[in-house]
Design a protein around this motif. Structure first.
Motif, PDB file in Angstrom:
ATOM      1  N   ILE A   1      59.510   0.441  16.092  1.00  8.02           N
ATOM      2  CA  ILE A   1      59.158  -0.173  14.832  1.00  8.02           C
ATOM      3  C   ILE A   1      57.987   0.155  14.377  1.00  8.02           C
ATOM      4  O   ILE A   1      57.797   0.689  13.131  1.00  8.02           O
ATOM      5  CB  ILE A   1      59.236  -1.667  14.607  1.00  8.02           C
ATOM      6  N   LEU A   2      56.699   0.233  14.930  1.00  7.72           N
ATOM      7  CA  LEU A   2      55.583   0.903  14.618  1.00  7.72           C
ATOM      8  C   LEU A   2      55.735   2.262  14.514  1.00  7.72           C
ATOM      9  O   LEU A   2      55.127   2.844  13.370  1.00  7.72           O
ATOM     10  CB  LEU A   2      54.448   0.661  16.000  1.00  7.72           C
ATOM     11  N   THR A   3      56.113   2.915  15.285  1.00  9.40           N
ATOM     12  CA  THR A   3      56.250   4.550  15.163  1.00  9.40           C
ATOM     13  C   THR A   3      57.136   4.877  13.740  1.00  9.40           C
ATOM     14  O   THR A   3      56.879   5.864  13.023  1.00  9.40           O
ATOM     15  CB  THR A   3      56.868   5.261  16.318  1.00  9.40           C
ATOM     16  N   SER A   4      58.199   4.076  13.519  1.00 12.99           N
ATOM     17  CA  SER A   4      59.010   4.606  12.366  1.00 12.99           C
ATOM     18  C   SER A   4      58.212   4.172  11.298  1.00 12.99           C
ATOM     19  O   SER A   4      58.446   4.914  10.310  1.00 12.99           O
ATOM     20  CB  SER A   4      60.346   3.447  12.493  1.00 12.99           C
ATOM     21  N   HIS A   5      57.362   3.172  10.927  1.00 12.15           N
ATOM     22  CA  HIS A   5      56.610   2.851   9.892  1.00 12.15           C
ATOM     23  C   HIS A   5      55.912   4.004   9.549  1.00 12.15           C
ATOM     24  O   HIS A   5      55.590   4.526   8.426  1.00 12.15           O
ATOM     25  CB  HIS A   5      55.817   1.572  10.068  1.00 12.15           C
ATOM     26  N   ILE A   6      55.066   4.500  10.879  1.00 14.04           N
ATOM     27  CA  ILE A   6      54.112   5.872  10.460  1.00 14.04           C
ATOM     28  C   ILE A   6      54.835   6.956  10.082  1.00 14.04           C
ATOM     29  O   ILE A   6      54.426   7.684   9.124  1.00 14.04           O
ATOM     30  CB  ILE A   6      53.501   5.761  11.938  1.00 14.04           C
ATOM     31  N   ARG A   7      56.404   7.184  10.701  1.00 15.29           N
ATOM     32  CA  ARG A   7      56.711   8.210  10.436  1.00 15.29           C
ATOM     33  C   ARG A   7      57.104   8.360   8.981  1.00 15.29           C
ATOM     34  O   ARG A   7      57.179   9.145   7.986  1.00 15.29           O
ATOM     35  CB  ARG A   7      58.330   8.391  10.963  1.00 15.29           C
ATOM     36  N   GLU A   8      57.379   7.068   8.482  1.00 14.64           N
ATOM     37  CA  GLU A   8      57.997   6.734   6.997  1.00 14.64           C
ATOM     38  C   GLU A   8      56.822   7.220   6.017  1.00 14.64           C
ATOM     39  O   GLU A   8      56.952   7.640   4.844  1.00 14.64           O
ATOM     40  CB  GLU A   8      58.668   5.662   6.634  1.00 14.64           C
ATOM     41  N   MET A   9      55.482   6.821   6.439  1.00 19.07           N
ATOM     42  CA  MET A   9      54.463   6.971   5.431  1.00 19.07           C
ATOM     43  C   MET A   9      53.946   8.361   5.530  1.00 19.07           C
ATOM     44  O   MET A   9      52.993   8.656   4.520  1.00 19.07           O
ATOM     45  CB  MET A   9      53.515   5.830   5.728  1.00 19.07           C
TER      46      MET A   9
END
Length: 399
Positions: free
Chosen positions: A334-342
């Motif tokens: 969840i943390l890494t997907s947020h970073i990838r998204e931004m």
């Protein structure tokens, strides 16, 4: 000449040194023990990882450390007795690992011991005009050396402070020596209790290299997972995935002046604590009716957004960048997907892809710092604030 000093001198002349790096971070999961073979020094440093183990901290050990961890008021006697106790425990953990790996102390040249951070107080945080930056790690190096029978370098952060730094993050030095690559701008993102990244320019100019904390990584997520769900951490982000991000709380969490301060900068769980979150919940009027899953979802987004916003301040528009992540946060999808998204135009990978396992990276970096203290010390990082040119580590002999 003292025979132990002669031995250290001889080690500095060897083409290769076998160094165990020890690291226990603010998450207090356990002690990372990394046995490395290190050749050369400075930009010519070459590292191979021979063995790696994370020795878990018992609940009783964590409880003893938490009595003094990130607290302004403590039982001073308890801090005093913890210092040698942790040193001996870390030494015993090294001995256990050596037995497990079928090795003896004579087959290891040095131990590089970070110790256990219990309080971090840069001047920007403590605001005491007459006092300098400060930090405290316990686990005395003499006790590690005597327990293992191996020359030990420890207490790395004090020299950094003495030369004008904040004592953290120190990853900049090892990251530059191990991971720099010509024509690739790299961001080495470590998501431990506190998140930080090192900027490595593709032009290989050491004057441009820096490391900065970004704010919470896992520290708040872990703390509330323990408090609300009686689990040590949010495994695979499963709890956060069940919740909904609360915009009002997220806004209040991001109001601390740390986030507006220029890089490089440091912080710790002394600032980003349970009390900090509770104050933000009161300001956002979410202190009564917010579901626990929503709180975890919001804290995870908080870590991600503050990581990304710090990165965006450091990069040059239009240039390509690669992010290599490490630390416990890299296991939270969840943390890494947020970073990838931004950061949609960035390339993402683990440090494993560079030959250094992400879970072992911090321990390896301290092995590199010890190697540099013994056999290097010739690379200049200029005179910029936060990145002094300095060799770090105090030497403890076993006899």
């Amino acid at each position: 000449m003292n025979t132990q000093i002669q031995h250290l001198y001889d080690l500095a002349q060897c083409p290769e040194r076998r160094i165990i790096g020890l690291m226990s971070g603010t998450s207090m999961d356990g002690l990372d023990v990394a046995l490395c073979r290190i050749q050369g020094s400075g930009p010519q440093t070459r590292v191979s990882l021979t063995h790696f183990e994370t020795v878990p901290y018992t609940d009783d050990l964590k409880a003893e450390i938490r009595k003094v961890f990130a607290k302004k008021e403590i039982d001073f006697q308890h801090l005093c007795v913890l210092n040698p106790w942790i040193g001996r425990l870390h030494g015993q953990m090294v001995n256990d690992c050596l037995r497990q790996w079928g090795l003896t102390a004579s087959e290891v040249d040095l131990v590089a011991s970070h110790g256990q951070t219990v309080f971090h107080a840069p001047k920007i945080q403590h605001q005491l005009a007459q006092f300098p930056n400060a930090t405290l790690q316990i686990g005395d190096g003499d006790h590690v050396a005597v327990t293992t029978g191996i020359i030990t370098l420890s207490d790395f952060r004090q020299k950094h402070i003495a030369k004008g730094g904040e004592g953290a993050p120190l990853a900049v030095y090892g990251d530059y020596f191990i991971f720099s690559k010509k024509d690739e701008n790299r961001l080495m993102l470590n998501m431990g209790g506190i998140a930080n990244f090192t900027y490595l320019p593709g032009n290989l100019n050491a004057d441009e290299v820096f490391t900065t904390d970004t704010g919470p990584g896992n520290t708040l997520i872990d703390a509330f997972t323990r408090q609300l769900f009686n689990q040590p951490y949010d495994a695979d982000g499963r709890i956060a995935a069940q919740g909904t991000i609360n915009p009002a709380l997220l806004h209040e969490l991001k109001q601390h002046p740390f986030f507006a301060a220029p890089v490089p900068k440091t912080t710790g769980p002394e600032v980003f604590s349970l009390a900090y979150v509770e104050a933000a919940r009161q300001r956002s009027q979410t202190d009564r009716d917010l579901a626990p899953e929503d709180l975890l979802a919001t804290l995870t987004r908080f870590s991600a957004e503050t990581i990304v916003e710090a990165i965006q301040k450091a990069i040059k528009p239009g240039e390509p960048y690669s992010v290599y992540w490490s630390g416990g946060g890299m296991h939270n999808p969840i943390l890494t997907s947020h970073i990838r998204e931004m950061l949609p135009n960035f390339r993402f990978a683990n440090t494993d892809d560079l030959g250094i396992p992400g879970d072992a990276k911090e321990a390896i970096l301290f092995a590199v710092l010890a190697n540099e203290a013994v056999a290097g010390g010739h690379t200049s990082f200029g005179n910029r604030q936060g990145v002094p040119t300095v060799s770090m580590g105090k030497v403890s002999f076993p006899d």
